[in-house]
Motif scaffolding. Structure first.
Motif, short mmCIF file in Angstrom:
data_model
loop_
_atom_site.label_atom_id
_atom_site.label_comp_id
_atom_site.label_asym_id
_atom_site.label_seq_id
_atom_site.Cartn_x
_atom_site.Cartn_y
_atom_site.Cartn_z
N ALA A 78 21.22 13.71 -35.32
CA ALA A 78 21.80 12.38 -35.49
C ALA A 78 22.90 12.31 -36.54
CB ALA A 78 20.70 11.37 -35.86
N SER A 79 23.26 13.42 -37.16
CA SER A 79 24.25 13.38 -38.23
C SER A 79 25.67 13.43 -37.69
CB SER A 79 24.05 14.54 -39.21
OG SER A 79 25.06 14.52 -40.20
N THR A 80 26.54 12.60 -38.26
CA THR A 80 27.96 12.60 -37.87
C THR A 80 28.76 13.62 -38.66
OG1 THR A 80 28.45 10.88 -39.52
CG2 THR A 80 27.88 10.15 -37.29
N ARG A 81 28.14 14.31 -39.60
CA ARG A 81 28.89 15.18 -40.52
C ARG A 81 29.13 16.58 -39.95
NH1 ARG A 81 26.44 14.98 -46.34
NH2 ARG A 81 28.44 16.00 -46.79
N GLU A 82 28.68 16.83 -38.76
CA GLU A 82 28.93 18.09 -38.06
C GLU A 82 28.55 19.30 -38.93
OE1 GLU A 82 33.00 17.72 -36.80
OE2 GLU A 82 32.48 16.37 -35.16
N ALA A 83 29.47 20.22 -39.14
CA ALA A 83 29.11 21.48 -39.81
C ALA A 83 28.68 21.29 -41.25
CB ALA A 83 30.29 22.45 -39.74
N SER A 84 29.12 20.21 -41.90
CA SER A 84 28.75 19.97 -43.29
C SER A 84 27.43 19.24 -43.44
CB SER A 84 29.85 19.18 -44.01
OG SER A 84 29.99 17.89 -43.44
N SER A 85 26.81 18.88 -42.34
CA SER A 85 25.56 18.13 -42.38
C SER A 85 24.42 19.00 -42.90
CB SER A 85 25.21 17.63 -40.98
OG SER A 85 23.87 17.25 -40.90
N ARG A 86 23.73 18.52 -43.93
CA ARG A 86 22.60 19.28 -44.47
C ARG A 86 21.44 19.29 -43.49
NH1 ARG A 86 24.12 22.09 -49.08
NH2 ARG A 86 22.74 21.25 -50.69
N SER A 87 21.23 18.21 -42.77
CA SER A 87 20.12 18.20 -41.80
C SER A 87 20.40 19.15 -40.65
CB SER A 87 19.88 16.78 -41.28
OG SER A 87 21.01 16.25 -40.60
N ARG A 88 21.67 19.26 -40.22
CA ARG A 88 22.01 20.19 -39.15
C ARG A 88 21.88 21.64 -39.62
NH1 ARG A 88 24.70 18.07 -34.61
NH2 ARG A 88 25.27 15.88 -34.82
N ILE A 89 22.34 21.91 -40.84
CA ILE A 89 22.20 23.26 -41.39
C ILE A 89 20.74 23.65 -41.44
CG2 ILE A 89 22.47 24.62 -43.50
CD1 ILE A 89 25.05 22.97 -44.03
N ALA A 90 19.90 22.74 -41.93
CA ALA A 90 18.47 23.02 -42.02
C ALA A 90 17.86 23.24 -40.65
CB ALA A 90 17.76 21.88 -42.75
N ALA A 91 18.25 22.42 -39.68
CA ALA A 91 17.72 22.57 -38.32
C ALA A 91 18.11 23.91 -37.72
CB ALA A 91 18.21 21.43 -37.44
N ASP A 92 19.35 24.33 -37.95
CA ASP A 92 19.79 25.64 -37.44
C ASP A 92 18.96 26.77 -38.03
OD1 ASP A 92 21.74 24.49 -35.87
OD2 ASP A 92 23.38 24.86 -37.28
N MET A 93 18.60 26.64 -39.30
CA MET A 93 17.78 27.66 -39.94
C MET A 93 16.38 27.69 -39.33
SD MET A 93 18.97 27.04 -43.89
CE MET A 93 17.75 28.20 -44.54
N VAL A 94 15.82 26.52 -39.08
CA VAL A 94 14.48 26.46 -38.47
C VAL A 94 14.52 27.01 -37.05
CG1 VAL A 94 12.68 24.90 -37.67
CG2 VAL A 94 13.67 24.59 -39.93
N LEU A 95 15.56 26.68 -36.29
CA LEU A 95 15.69 27.20 -34.93
C LEU A 95 15.82 28.72 -34.94
CD1 LEU A 95 18.04 24.52 -33.36
CD2 LEU A 95 15.64 24.94 -32.76
N ALA A 96 16.53 29.26 -35.94
CA ALA A 96 16.65 30.72 -36.05
C ALA A 96 15.29 31.35 -36.31
CB ALA A 96 17.63 31.07 -37.17
N ARG A 97 14.50 30.71 -37.16
CA ARG A 97 13.16 31.22 -37.43
C ARG A 97 12.29 31.15 -36.17
NH1 ARG A 97 11.45 31.07 -42.88
NH2 ARG A 97 9.43 31.73 -42.03
N LEU A 98 12.44 30.10 -35.41
CA LEU A 98 11.67 29.97 -34.17
C LEU A 98 12.09 31.03 -33.15
CD1 LEU A 98 11.58 26.09 -33.78
CD2 LEU A 98 9.58 27.59 -33.87
N ARG A 99 13.38 31.39 -33.13
CA ARG A 99 13.83 32.44 -32.22
C ARG A 99 13.22 33.79 -32.59
NH1 ARG A 99 18.67 29.37 -31.91
NH2 ARG A 99 19.46 30.26 -33.86
N GLU A 100 13.01 34.00 -33.89
CA GLU A 100 12.40 35.25 -34.33
C GLU A 100 10.94 35.34 -33.85
OE1 GLU A 100 12.73 35.34 -38.52
OE2 GLU A 100 14.91 35.54 -38.54
N SER A 101 10.22 34.23 -33.97
CA SER A 101 8.79 34.25 -33.61
C SER A 101 8.54 34.00 -32.13
CB SER A 101 8.03 33.21 -34.44
OG SER A 101 8.58 31.92 -34.25
N HIS A 102 9.48 33.32 -31.47
CA HIS A 102 9.34 33.02 -30.04
C HIS A 102 10.68 33.30 -29.35
CE1 HIS A 102 6.25 30.52 -32.00
NE2 HIS A 102 5.53 30.75 -30.91
N PRO A 103 11.01 34.58 -29.15
CA PRO A 103 12.32 34.91 -28.57
C PRO A 103 12.51 34.37 -27.15
CG PRO A 103 10.92 36.87 -28.74
CD PRO A 103 10.22 35.78 -29.49
N ASP A 104 11.43 34.16 -26.43
CA ASP A 104 11.53 33.65 -25.07
C ASP A 104 11.49 32.13 -25.13
OD1 ASP A 104 11.67 33.42 -22.35
OD2 ASP A 104 9.54 33.80 -22.02
#
Length: 213
Positions: free
Chosen positions: A9-35
């Protein structure tokens, strides 16, 4: 395959702290659940219309009483609910606006929280109709908070109330989503706000091991 719905929901695009955090969590999920597959519902890039009179009239009617026009008014809502139904995990990343959710996220909530569709009414209250699944919420907040202290106000404390956390827990529970984990990133507008990597990783270590996927 693990299906993830990411509602941002953030309008700040690449500078959004919530988006940065979400990308990090998604990366962790890809590690544990690659499929896995990820559906991105970017509410800032593609804002949803707020409910109009046709939508409100249609949602108030039981399905058998609706006309073709009512079905047309609910078509977008049906698509959004279907996205949610198909997911195994819901990730919401959002800033806090005026102590609660941004209007674009509230519009999404209004489309997916519907009587006769995602919850039903009973004498005991609302009964959620969606199957349970984990929900992760990342909220980026400019200031700090003071919680559960009656009489304290931002005017006298320099801190603020958080209505986002309690609201999302409550409204998601209405539709049957009670497994909600929330990370609140505070003081993100403070001068020299630092790297959030350690905070995200610590939270991810805590919650991702608990997920039943």
């Amino acid at each position: 395959m693990i299906r993830i719905l990411h509602v941002s929901a953030s309008t700040r695009e690449a500078s959004s702290r919530s988006r940065i955090a979400a990308d990090m969590v998604l990366a962790r999920l890809r590690e544990s659940h690659p499929d896995q597959s990820i559906v991105e519902r970017d509410l800032a890039a593609r804002p949803l219309p707020h409910p109009d009179v046709g939508f409100v009239e249609a949602t108030a009617l039981p399905p058998k009483a609706r006309t073709e026009q009512h079905a047309h008014s609910l078509a977008l809502s049906e698509n959004l609910i279907r996205e949610l139904e198909l997911s195994d995990l819901l990730l919401i990343s959002t800033p806090m606006h005026n102590f609660t959710v941004p209007s674009v996220l509230k519009a999404w909530v209004d489309h997916v929280v519907r009587p006769y569709r995602t919850f039903q009414l009973s004498p005991e209250g609302e009964i959620g109709l969606l199957r349970p699944r984990p929900v992760l919420v990342i909220s980026a907040c400019g200031g700090g908070f003071i919680d559960d202290m009656p009489g304290e106000t931002p005017r006298t404390t320099g801190k603020q109330k958080d209505f986002l956390t309690s609201y999302l827990r409550y409204v998601l529970a209405v539709i049957g989503l009670t497994q909600v984990q929330i990370l609140r990133l505070e003081h993100q507008n403070a001068p020299g706000a630092g790297d959030i990597t350690d905070e995200i990783n610590s939270w991810a270590d805590q919650v991702l091991d608990q997920l039943e996927l």
